[in-house]
Enzyme design. Structure first.
Site, PDB file in Angstrom:
ATOM      1  N   GLY A 175       0.821  -1.205   0.000  1.00 62.39           N
ATOM      2  CA  GLY A 175       0.000   0.000   0.000  1.00 62.39           C
ATOM      3  C   GLY A 175       0.848   1.243   0.000  1.00 62.39           C
ATOM      4  O   GLY A 175       2.071   1.165   0.174  1.00 62.39           O
ATOM      5  N   PRO A 176       0.206   2.396  -0.184  1.00 61.83           N
ATOM      6  CA  PRO A 176       0.953   3.661  -0.242  1.00 61.83           C
ATOM      7  C   PRO A 176       1.694   3.962   1.063  1.00 61.83           C
ATOM      8  O   PRO A 176       1.367   3.368   2.097  1.00 61.83           O
ATOM      9  CB  PRO A 176      -0.143   4.709  -0.485  1.00 61.83           C
ATOM     10  N   PRO A 177       2.653   4.875   1.016  1.00 62.33           N
ATOM     11  CA  PRO A 177       3.420   5.191   2.226  1.00 62.33           C
ATOM     12  C   PRO A 177       2.522   5.732   3.341  1.00 62.33           C
ATOM     13  O   PRO A 177       1.559   6.446   3.071  1.00 62.33           O
ATOM     14  CB  PRO A 177       4.391   6.286   1.772  1.00 62.33           C
TER      15      PRO A 177
ATOM     16  N   THR B  66       0.433   4.294   5.378  1.00 66.01           N
ATOM     17  CA  THR B  66      -0.923   3.798   5.603  1.00 66.01           C
ATOM     18  C   THR B  66      -0.998   2.825   6.775  1.00 66.01           C
ATOM     19  O   THR B  66      -2.061   2.274   7.048  1.00 66.01           O
ATOM     20  CB  THR B  66      -1.469   3.114   4.335  1.00 66.01           C
TER      21      THR B  66
ATOM     22  N   HIS C 294      -7.835  34.224 -11.457  1.00 64.74           N
ATOM     23  CA  HIS C 294      -7.363  32.872 -11.779  1.00 64.74           C
ATOM     24  C   HIS C 294      -8.067  31.837 -10.890  1.00 64.74           C
ATOM     25  O   HIS C 294      -8.631  30.858 -11.373  1.00 64.74           O
ATOM     26  CB  HIS C 294      -5.843  32.832 -11.558  1.00 64.74           C
ATOM     27  N   GLU C 295      -8.060  32.104  -9.586  1.00 65.34           N
ATOM     28  CA  GLU C 295      -8.652  31.121  -8.651  1.00 65.34           C
ATOM     29  C   GLU C 295     -10.161  31.030  -8.831  1.00 65.34           C
ATOM     30  O   GLU C 295     -10.726  29.935  -8.811  1.00 65.34           O
ATOM     31  CB  GLU C 295      -8.300  31.473  -7.192  1.00 65.34           C
TER      32      GLU C 295
ATOM     33  N   HIS D  46     -10.997  28.865 -11.764  1.00 66.24           N
ATOM     34  CA  HIS D  46     -11.007  27.427 -11.414  1.00 66.24           C
ATOM     35  C   HIS D  46     -12.325  27.071 -10.737  1.00 66.24           C
ATOM     36  O   HIS D  46     -12.999  26.120 -11.122  1.00 66.24           O
ATOM     37  CB  HIS D  46      -9.912  27.119 -10.384  1.00 66.24           C
TER      38      HIS D  46
ATOM     39  N   ASP E 116      -0.959  23.947 -13.248  1.00 67.42           N
ATOM     40  CA  ASP E 116      -2.233  23.499 -13.845  1.00 67.42           C
ATOM     41  C   ASP E 116      -1.978  22.844 -15.191  1.00 67.42           C
ATOM     42  O   ASP E 116      -2.531  21.790 -15.509  1.00 67.42           O
ATOM     43  CB  ASP E 116      -3.175  24.693 -14.070  1.00 67.42           C
TER      44      ASP E 116
HETATM   45  P1  ATP Z   1       5.915   3.230   4.704  1.00 71.56           P
HETATM   46  O1  ATP Z   1       5.418   2.388   3.589  1.00 71.56           O
HETATM   47  O2  ATP Z   1       6.272   4.595   4.267  1.00 71.56           O
HETATM   48  O3  ATP Z   1       6.936   2.565   5.559  1.00 71.56           O
HETATM   49  P2  ATP Z   1       3.857   2.467   6.520  1.00 71.56           P
HETATM   50  O4  ATP Z   1       2.642   2.070   5.793  1.00 71.56           O
HETATM   51  O5  ATP Z   1       4.722   1.393   7.056  1.00 71.56           O
HETATM   52  O6  ATP Z   1       4.668   3.493   5.648  1.00 71.56           O
HETATM   53  P3  ATP Z   1       3.597   3.266   9.221  1.00 71.56           P
HETATM   54  O7  ATP Z   1       5.042   3.461   9.524  1.00 71.56           O
HETATM   55  O8  ATP Z   1       2.953   2.035   9.708  1.00 71.56           O
HETATM   56  O9  ATP Z   1       3.388   3.428   7.673  1.00 71.56           O
HETATM   57  O10 ATP Z   1       2.751   4.496   9.733  1.00 71.56           O
HETATM   58  C1  ATP Z   1       3.338   5.707  10.126  1.00 71.56           C
HETATM   59  C2  ATP Z   1       2.565   6.346  11.241  1.00 71.56           C
HETATM   60  O11 ATP Z   1       1.277   6.723  10.769  1.00 71.56           O
HETATM   61  C3  ATP Z   1       2.296   5.415  12.394  1.00 71.56           C
HETATM   62  O12 ATP Z   1       3.323   5.459  13.326  1.00 71.56           O
HETATM   63  C4  ATP Z   1       1.002   5.956  12.965  1.00 71.56           C
HETATM   64  O13 ATP Z   1       1.256   7.012  13.850  1.00 71.56           O
HETATM   65  C5  ATP Z   1       0.299   6.538  11.760  1.00 71.56           C
HETATM   66  N1  ATP Z   1      -0.721   5.623  11.219  1.00 71.56           N
HETATM   67  C6  ATP Z   1      -0.757   5.106   9.979  1.00 71.56           C
HETATM   68  N2  ATP Z   1      -1.836   4.336   9.796  1.00 71.56           N
HETATM   69  C7  ATP Z   1      -2.515   4.339  10.945  1.00 71.56           C
HETATM   70  C8  ATP Z   1      -3.720   3.717  11.382  1.00 71.56           C
HETATM   71  N3  ATP Z   1      -4.439   2.931  10.594  1.00 71.56           N
HETATM   72  N4  ATP Z   1      -4.124   3.957  12.646  1.00 71.56           N
HETATM   73  C9  ATP Z   1      -3.404   4.745  13.466  1.00 71.56           C
HETATM   74  N5  ATP Z   1      -2.261   5.362  13.108  1.00 71.56           N
HETATM   75  C10 ATP Z   1      -1.812   5.179  11.868  1.00 71.56           C
END
Ligand code: ATP
Length: 676
Positions: free
Chosen positions: A228-230, A232, A451-452, A455, A526
C-alpha cells in the site's frame, strides 16, 4: 564534558615530531663530513686532539684549541662548529685498520719533522634511548595504527550500531520483539484496516493452532505481503501483530541486507532464517522488502546488481526451497508491489497479499480518534468534519495533522486544541507555510483572484469535477493562491471525468486570458497536470479512438528511458490526440467563463476583500453546484426506484409467488464519453 579522543590529534603530534626532528638535523654548525684523506691531513698538521669512535664506525674528531681559527679560510671547514665534534667520518667498522691507519698518519707526520702529539682515541658504544627506538619503529607503529583504524571503522560499518564487528558482518540484525514492553503496539492503536487485521490475525492463528489446520490436510501459508501507499500503517500493523501474537516476532528492514561486501546479503538472509527456525513457530517481518525484492533484470551483468540478486535468490530459496521452514511465517511490507520479482509473489512464498490502502472518511475518523486520544481538545471539535477535510491523507498524515494542530494551538496560547488549529494544520500540510509578507502588486493580486475564481466557477458548473471547498489568495509555499476541493473517493474514472477535471484545471489560465487579456506563468502547475492527464488518457487508458484500445503503461517500471514502445507515427498520433483533448477541455472552460463573466468579477471582488472564501460564498453568487444538483437528482431517482421495488414486492406477496426477481443494475453509462 570530557573532551573526546580524536585520532587527528595523534596524527598532528606525529607530524610535528617528524618535522621538528628533520629541522633539528639541518641546523647550523653540523660537523663536517670527512674521509681518510681529510683525517690524514688533519693529523699530519697536528690539529686533532682526540677521536671518539662510536659503535666501531662513527668517528667524531675534536680539534685542538685554535684549529677552528686557522682552518676557517678553508672552504671545506667553513661551516664547522667551534666546539664539540667538528669532523665526522666513517671508519668502515674495522677497529684494527683504524688504529693502524691513524698510527701510520702520526708516524708520517713525525717523519716529516712535525711535532705532533699523540691523538687520544676513545672507543664507545651507544646505548639506545627510547627516542631512538621510537624512530626506528615509527613506520611500523604508523602502519599498525592505520590498520587498526581501518579495521575498526569497517567493523563499525558492518555492525551498524548493533555491536556487530567484522566477524559478524554476515549475521542478520533482526530485532526480537519483547511482548512485555511498555510501549508495545496493539490492534487498538491501529484504526480502520479491518480486513487487513482479520487476514493478519488469521495468519497468527495458523501458527498458534497449527495442528488444527494440519489435521485437515491444510498447509500453513508461508508468508503475507502488506502492500500500500506510504504511511498507511503497514509497519504499525506488523508491530501490532508483534504485540498481540504470542509467538516470537523477528523484524528487519530490507536495507539491512544491503552491504558493501559481496555475499553478505545472502548470508544475512540465511542467518535470519536460521535464527527464526531456532525459535519457530515465529513470524519474521521484513519492512521495505523492495530494497531486495526488486525484479531481477535480464542483463544483470551490466547493471552491477548481482549482489542484490544473490540476496533475493537466497530469500526465494529460504522461503520455498529444498529445505522447509516449518513454522516460520514471513510478513513483508512494501509500497512498490509492482516492482517486486514475480517469483517472490507466487503462491507458496507470499501466498497472501494484503492491501493496505488509503483510508476512507470513516477510517480517517477512526485514525483521528486514535491520535486525538493524547491531545487536550476543545469539546466542540467535530471529528467527522476533520475526516471529511482530509481526503487522500494517509494515517501518517493524520498523525502529523494532530501534532501540527497541537503545536499551532500552543503557539496561539490556546488552552485546548481547537477546530481552527486543525484547519490551519491541514492548510499548512497541504499548501506549505503561509507567506503573508510576500510582495505582490494590486494587479498581481487581482490576477490571482481571477485565476482562482476561474477554477472555482468552472468546477462549480461541471458535474464531474470535485466539489469546491474554499478559495484563497493568501500565498502559501510556492503558490500565490489556491482553490481547495474535496476529491471524490472514486476508484474508476471515465473519459468525461478526465475532460471535466482538465477543464477545471485550465480554467485559471482561461479566466486570466478572457477577463484580463493576460497570459501568466501562474498556470504552470495546472498545465503540467492537464498535459499529464491527457497523456495518461491516450497512452495509458486507451481513451482515444484514434490511438485505440492500447496501453503503453509499464507496471513493472523496468522500461528504459530511451526506447519508446511505439513508432514515430504513433508518437505523432498521441501528441495530436493529447492536443485535441486539451483543446476540448479549454473550449469547455472558455464557454463557462464567458457565460459567467459577471459572476467571476463579482466573486473576485469578494475574494480580494476577504482573502479566503468558502463554498457558501460561491453558492450565494452561482447558486447550487452541478455536483449538488446531480446528487439530488440521484437521490430522487433512488427514492422512486425504492418505491417501485416496494410496489413490486407487495404485488409478489399478493400473488403468493416464490419467484425471485433479479434487478439488473446497468453499468455506468459512457454515453457522454467524448472520445467515443
Ligand atoms: P511506509 O510504507 O512509508 O513505511 P507504513 O505504511 O509502514 O509506511 P507506518 O510506519 O505504519 O506506515 O505508519 C506511520 C505512522 O502513521 C504510524 O506510526 C502511525 O502514527 C500513523 N498511522 C498510519 N496508519 C494508521 C492507522 N491505521 N491507525 C493509526 N495510526 C496510523
Amino acid at each position: 564534558m570530557r573532551p573526546r579522543f580524536n585520532f587527528m590529534w595523534f596524527w598532528a603530534f606525529v607530524a610535528v615530531v617528524i618535522i621538528g626532528y628533520s629541522f633539528m638535523g639541518d641546523s647550523e654548525g653540523r660537523p663536517v663530513d670527512g674521509d681518510w684523506n681529510m683525517v690524514d691531513e688533519l693529523v699530519a698538521e697536528g690539529y686533532v686532539e682526540r677521536i671518539e669512535v662510536k659503535d666501531k664506525e662513527k668517528a667524531s674528531i675534536y680539534l685542538r684549541e685554535g684549529a677552528h681559527e686557522e682552518l676557517k679560510d678553508d672552504e671545506r671547514f667553513k661551516h664547522m662548529p667551534k666546539t664539540g665534534a667538528q669532523v665526522v667520518f666513517n671508519t668502515g667498522g674495522d677497529v684494527q685498520y683504524f688504529a693502524e691507519r691513524l698510527a701510520a698518519a702520526e708516524a708520517r707526520a713525525r717523519e716529516a719533522g712535525e711535532d705532533v702529539e699523540a691523538v687520544v682515541v676513545k672507543y664507545d658504544r651507544t646505548e639506545k634511548g627510547w627516542m631512538d627506538y621510537m624512530f626506528e619503529f615509527l613506520p611500523w607503529i604508523l602502519i599498525i595504527a592505520v590498520w587498526i583504524f581501518i579495521m575498526r571503522s569497517m567493523a563499525r560499518n558492518a555492525g551498524g550500531g548493533g555491536g556487530g564487528g567484522i566477524m559478524n558482518v554476515g549475521k542478520a540484525r533482526a530485532q526480537m520483539s519483547d511482548k512485555n514492553a511498555k510501549q508495545r503496539v496493539t490492534f487498538k492503536d491501529v484504526a480502520g484496516l479491518e480486513e487487513a487485521k482479520v487476514e493478519i490475525m488469521e495468519i497468527v492463528d495458523f501458527l498458534k493452532h497449527a495442528d488444527k489446520y494440519k489435521a485437515l490436510g491444510a498447509k500453513i501459508p508461508k508468508g503475507a505481503l502488506l502492500a500500500g501507499p506510504p504511511g498507511t500503517g503497514k509497519t504499525l500493523l506488523a508491530k501490532a501483530v508483534a504485540g498481540e501474537a504470542n509467538v516470537p516476532f523477528l523484524s528487519i528492514s530490507g536495507s539491512d541486507f544491503v552491504e558493501m561486501f559481496v555475499g553478505v546479503g545472502a548470508s544475512r538472509v540465511r542467518d535470519l532464517f536460521e535464527q527464526a527456525k531456532k525459535v519457530a513457530p515465529c513470524i519474521v517481518f521484513i519492512d521495505e522488502i523492495d530494497a531486495i525484492g526488486r525484479a531481477r533484470g535480464k542483463n544483470s551483468g551490466f547493471s552491477g546488481n548481482d549482489e542484490r540478486e544473490n540476496t533475493l535468490n537466497q530469500l526465494l530459496t529460504e522461503m520455498d526451497g529444498f529445505q522447509t521452514n516449518a513454522g516460520v511465517i514471513v510478513l513483508a511490507a512494501t509500497n512498490r508491489v509492482d516492482i517486486l520479482d514475480k517469483a517472490l509473489m507466487r503462491a507458496g512464498r507470499f501466498d497472501r497479499q494484503i492491501e493496505v490502502g488509503l483510508p476512507d472518511a470513516k477510517e480517517r475518523k477512526a485514525i483521528f480518534d486514535v491520535h486525538l486520544r493524547k491531545l487536550k481538545l476543545d469539546d466542540k471539535l467535530d471529528r467527522e468534519f476533520l475526516a471529511k477535510q482530509t481526503p487522500g491523507f494517509a494515517g501518517a498524515d493524520i498523525a502529523n495533522v494532530c501534532n501540527e494542530a497541537a503545536l499551532i494551538a500552543a503557539r496561539n496560547n490556546h488552552n485546548v486544541v481547537e477546530q481552527s488549529d486543525f484547519l490551519a494544520a491541514i492548510d499548512r500540510i497541504v499548501g506549505g507555510l503561509e507567506r503573508r509578507n510576500m510582495p505582490m502588486t494590486p494587479a498581481e493580486r487581482r490576477a490571482t483572484a481571477i485565476h482562482e475564481i476561474g477554477h472555482a466557477t468552472v468546477m462549480w458548473r461541471l458535474k464531474n469535477c470535485d466539489p469546491v471547498l474554499k478559495i484563497t489568495i493568501i500565498p502559501r509555499g510556492r503558490s500565490l493562491g489556491a482553490t481547495w476541493y474535496l476529491p471524490e473517493e472514486r476508484v474508476n474514472h471515465n473519459a468525461e471525468h478526465f475532460v471535466h477535471k482538465m477543464a477545471g484545471l485550465v480554467a485559471g489560465r482561461v479566466a486570466e486570458q478572457q477577463l484580463l487579456g493576460i497570459t501568466s506563468t501562474g498556470a504552470l502547475n495546472d498545465l503540467e497536470r492537464t498535459s499529464k492527464m491527457a497523456y495518461a488518457m491516450v497512452a495509458y487508458y486507451g481513451m482515444s479512438p484514434k490511438v485505440g484500445n492500447i496501453s503503453f503503461y509499464d507496471a513493472s517500471g523496468q522500461r528504459d528511458m530511451f526506447t519508446k514502445p511505439f513508432s514515430e507515427r504513433t508518437a505523432e498520433l498521441i501528441d495530436e490526440e493529447v492536443r485535441r483533448l486539451v483543446d476540448e477541455a479549454v473550449a469547455i472552460a472558455r464557454d463557462i467563463v464567458e457565460t459567467e463573466r459577471v459572476n467571476i468579477e463579482r466573486l473576485a471582488e469578494v475574494l480580494l476583500e476577504k482573502e479566503t472564501i468558502f463554498s457558501e460564498d460561491v453558492e450565494a453568487v452561482l447558486g447550487k453546484s452541478a455536483q449538488q444538483i446531480a446528487k439530488e437528482a440521484l437521490e430522487a431517482a433512488t427514492a422512486v426506484e425504492a418505491t417501485d421495488e416496494a410496489k413490486d414486492k407487495a404485488k409478489n406477496e399478493d400473488n403468493g409467488s416464490d419467484e425471485v426477481t433479479y434487478t439488473v443494475v446497468p453499468a455506468e453509462s459512457n454515453d457522454n464519453d467524448k472520445t467515443e
